[in-house]
Structure formats: C-alpha cells, structure tokens
Design a protein around this motif. Structure first.
Motif, PDB file in Angstrom:
ATOM      1  N   GLY A  22       0.776  -1.234   0.000  1.00 55.59           N
ATOM      2  CA  GLY A  22       0.000   0.000   0.000  1.00 55.59           C
ATOM      3  C   GLY A  22       0.807   1.284   0.000  1.00 55.59           C
ATOM      4  N   VAL A  23       2.095   1.210  -0.313  1.00 56.24           N
ATOM      5  CA  VAL A  23       2.946   2.401  -0.350  1.00 56.24           C
ATOM      6  C   VAL A  23       2.847   3.038  -1.737  1.00 56.24           C
ATOM      7  N   SER A  24       2.613   4.334  -1.790  1.00 58.67           N
ATOM      8  CA  SER A  24       2.515   5.057  -3.055  1.00 58.67           C
ATOM      9  C   SER A  24       3.895   5.194  -3.694  1.00 58.67           C
ATOM     10  N   VAL A  25       3.937   5.024  -5.023  1.00 61.30           N
ATOM     11  CA  VAL A  25       5.186   5.166  -5.774  1.00 61.30           C
ATOM     12  C   VAL A  25       4.864   5.644  -7.189  1.00 61.30           C
ATOM     13  N   CYS A  26       5.725   6.505  -7.723  1.00 65.60           N
ATOM     14  CA  CYS A  26       5.585   6.881  -9.123  1.00 65.60           C
ATOM     15  C   CYS A  26       6.978   6.984  -9.732  1.00 65.60           C
ATOM     16  N   ARG A  27       7.047   6.647 -11.010  1.00 62.79           N
ATOM     17  CA  ARG A  27       8.295   6.713 -11.760  1.00 62.79           C
ATOM     18  C   ARG A  27       8.086   7.682 -12.912  1.00 62.79           C
ATOM     19  N   PHE A  28       9.117   8.464 -13.207  1.00 58.40           N
ATOM     20  CA  PHE A  28       9.021   9.391 -14.330  1.00 58.40           C
ATOM     21  C   PHE A  28      10.425   9.699 -14.846  1.00 58.40           C
ATOM     22  N   ARG A  29      10.472  10.162 -16.071  1.00 55.85           N
ATOM     23  CA  ARG A  29      11.730  10.470 -16.742  1.00 55.85           C
ATOM     24  C   ARG A  29      11.785  11.967 -16.994  1.00 55.85           C
ATOM     25  N   VAL A  30      12.966  12.556 -16.776  1.00 57.14           N
ATOM     26  CA  VAL A  30      13.153  13.988 -16.964  1.00 57.14           C
ATOM     27  C   VAL A  30      14.247  14.213 -18.005  1.00 57.14           C
ATOM     28  N   ALA A  31      13.953  15.089 -18.965  1.00 55.52           N
ATOM     29  CA  ALA A  31      14.934  15.482 -19.983  1.00 55.52           C
ATOM     30  C   ALA A  31      15.773  16.613 -19.395  1.00 55.52           C
ATOM     31  N   VAL A  32      17.054  16.328 -19.156  1.00 55.21           N
ATOM     32  CA  VAL A  32      17.961  17.277 -18.508  1.00 55.21           C
ATOM     33  C   VAL A  32      19.049  17.653 -19.510  1.00 55.21           C
ATOM     34  N   ARG A  33      19.163  18.944 -19.782  1.00 55.36           N
ATOM     35  CA  ARG A  33      20.217  19.399 -20.688  1.00 55.36           C
ATOM     36  C   ARG A  33      21.555  19.355 -19.966  1.00 55.36           C
ATOM     37  N   ARG A  34      22.552  18.846 -20.654  1.00 52.75           N
ATOM     38  CA  ARG A  34      23.888  18.756 -20.086  1.00 52.75           C
ATOM     39  C   ARG A  34      24.543  20.132 -20.145  1.00 52.75           C
ATOM     40  N   PRO A  35      25.087  20.608 -19.015  1.00 55.88           N
ATOM     41  CA  PRO A  35      25.691  21.950 -19.019  1.00 55.88           C
ATOM     42  C   PRO A  35      26.914  22.007 -19.928  1.00 55.88           C
ATOM     43  N   ASN A  36      27.066  23.133 -20.579  1.00 56.61           N
ATOM     44  CA  ASN A  36      28.216  23.406 -21.451  1.00 56.61           C
ATOM     45  C   ASN A  36      28.325  22.472 -22.647  1.00 56.61           C
ATOM     46  N   LYS A  37      27.252  21.777 -23.010  1.00 54.94           N
ATOM     47  CA  LYS A  37      27.223  20.891 -24.184  1.00 54.94           C
ATOM     48  C   LYS A  37      26.010  21.281 -25.018  1.00 54.94           C
ATOM     49  N   LYS A  38      26.241  21.881 -26.144  1.00 59.52           N
ATOM     50  CA  LYS A  38      25.135  22.311 -26.999  1.00 59.52           C
ATOM     51  C   LYS A  38      24.411  21.097 -27.568  1.00 59.52           C
ATOM     52  N   ASP A  39      23.087  21.142 -27.523  1.00 61.26           N
ATOM     53  CA  ASP A  39      22.234  20.098 -28.095  1.00 61.26           C
ATOM     54  C   ASP A  39      22.470  18.713 -27.504  1.00 61.26           C
ATOM     55  N   THR A  40      22.816  18.646 -26.228  1.00 58.30           N
ATOM     56  CA  THR A  40      22.986  17.349 -25.559  1.00 58.30           C
ATOM     57  C   THR A  40      22.013  17.269 -24.394  1.00 58.30           C
ATOM     58  N   THR A  41      21.156  16.261 -24.437  1.00 56.06           N
ATOM     59  CA  THR A  41      20.155  16.063 -23.392  1.00 56.06           C
ATOM     60  C   THR A  41      20.255  14.651 -22.856  1.00 56.06           C
ATOM     61  N   ASP A  42      20.222  14.518 -21.549  1.00 55.47           N
ATOM     62  CA  ASP A  42      20.177  13.207 -20.903  1.00 55.47           C
ATOM     63  C   ASP A  42      18.759  12.979 -20.400  1.00 55.47           C
ATOM     64  N   PHE A  43      18.278  11.750 -20.518  1.00 57.01           N
ATOM     65  CA  PHE A  43      16.966  11.375 -19.993  1.00 57.01           C
ATOM     66  C   PHE A  43      17.201  10.545 -18.743  1.00 57.01           C
ATOM     67  N   ILE A  44      16.838  11.103 -17.603  1.00 54.95           N
ATOM     68  CA  ILE A  44      17.139  10.501 -16.306  1.00 54.95           C
ATOM     69  C   ILE A  44      15.842  10.020 -15.662  1.00 54.95           C
ATOM     70  N   ASP A  45      15.852   8.776 -15.189  1.00 56.11           N
ATOM     71  CA  ASP A  45      14.683   8.192 -14.524  1.00 56.11           C
ATOM     72  C   ASP A  45      14.708   8.519 -13.036  1.00 56.11           C
ATOM     73  N   PHE A  46      13.527   8.884 -12.516  1.00 58.49           N
ATOM     74  CA  PHE A  46      13.367   9.194 -11.101  1.00 58.49           C
ATOM     75  C   PHE A  46      12.237   8.368 -10.524  1.00 58.49           C
ATOM     76  N   VAL A  47      12.329   8.102  -9.226  1.00 55.61           N
ATOM     77  CA  VAL A  47      11.271   7.405  -8.496  1.00 55.61           C
ATOM     78  C   VAL A  47      10.952   8.230  -7.260  1.00 55.61           C
ATOM     79  N   ALA A  48       9.663   8.484  -7.056  1.00 56.77           N
ATOM     80  CA  ALA A  48       9.220   9.182  -5.849  1.00 56.77           C
ATOM     81  C   ALA A  48       8.367   8.219  -5.028  1.00 56.77           C
ATOM     82  N   TRP A  49       8.501   8.298  -3.716  1.00 55.14           N
ATOM     83  CA  TRP A  49       7.804   7.400  -2.799  1.00 55.14           C
ATOM     84  C   TRP A  49       6.893   8.170  -1.856  1.00 55.14           C
TER      85      TRP A  49
END
Length: 88
Positions: A22-49
């Motif tokens: 019965g514990v609430s959980v959600c997963r989502f992905r965030v598009a994070v631009r890499r600093p000092n790198k033009k046109d480079t994006t990382d997709f990072i998975d997160f979990v919240a509880w």
C-alpha cells in the motif's frame, strides 16, 4: 555526500501506483540538458515514494518543468529471461 540537483522537462506521463503493502510510488523520466554541451540532453529516470509520489502525480504532467533534489540510488536485479544481472 550523496545528493544531486536536477532540472528539466518531464518526458512521460506520470502514473501513481501502490506497492503490495500500500505504499505510493511513481516513476518518471526527466529530460535534462547537459551543461556546457550544446544540443545534448540526458533522460534521467526518477522514483518518488509515499507523499512525494502523491504530490508529483497530482501537480505535475508531461512537458512541465520540474526541479528535483535528493540522493542517488542504484539497484541490481536478475533478468528473468536471461538470468544475467541488470542494473538501474
């Protein structure tokens, strides 16, 4: 110290789920631009509880800007199809 801060756009629909206990959980992905790198994006998975999962699923949607801070955790499991270890 194991903390990180990330900001970017939510890349997928957020779905709130419950564990068998019965514990609430959600997963989502965030598009994070890499600093000092033009046109480079990382997709990072997160979990919240628990309450954070309920908050994120209630107030955030795909395409919205989000800022996240917390500790980085990895996990290991065995792939049922191949029997090989996997990491996330």
């Amino acid at each position: 110290m194991n903390t990180g801060a990330y900001s970017g756009y939510i890349a997928n629909d957020i779905e709130l789920k419950q564990t068998p206990n019965g514990v609430s959980v959600c997963r989502f992905r965030v598009a994070v631009r890499r600093p000092n790198k033009k046109d480079t994006t990382d997709f990072i998975d997160f979990v919240a509880w628990r309450q954070k999962a309920e908050f994120v699923s209630r107030y955030f949607r795909k395409g919205q800007w989000i800022e996240i801070s917390g500790c980085l955790t990895t996990y290991k499991w065995e792939d049922k199809a191949t029997g090989k270890p996997r990491y996330g």
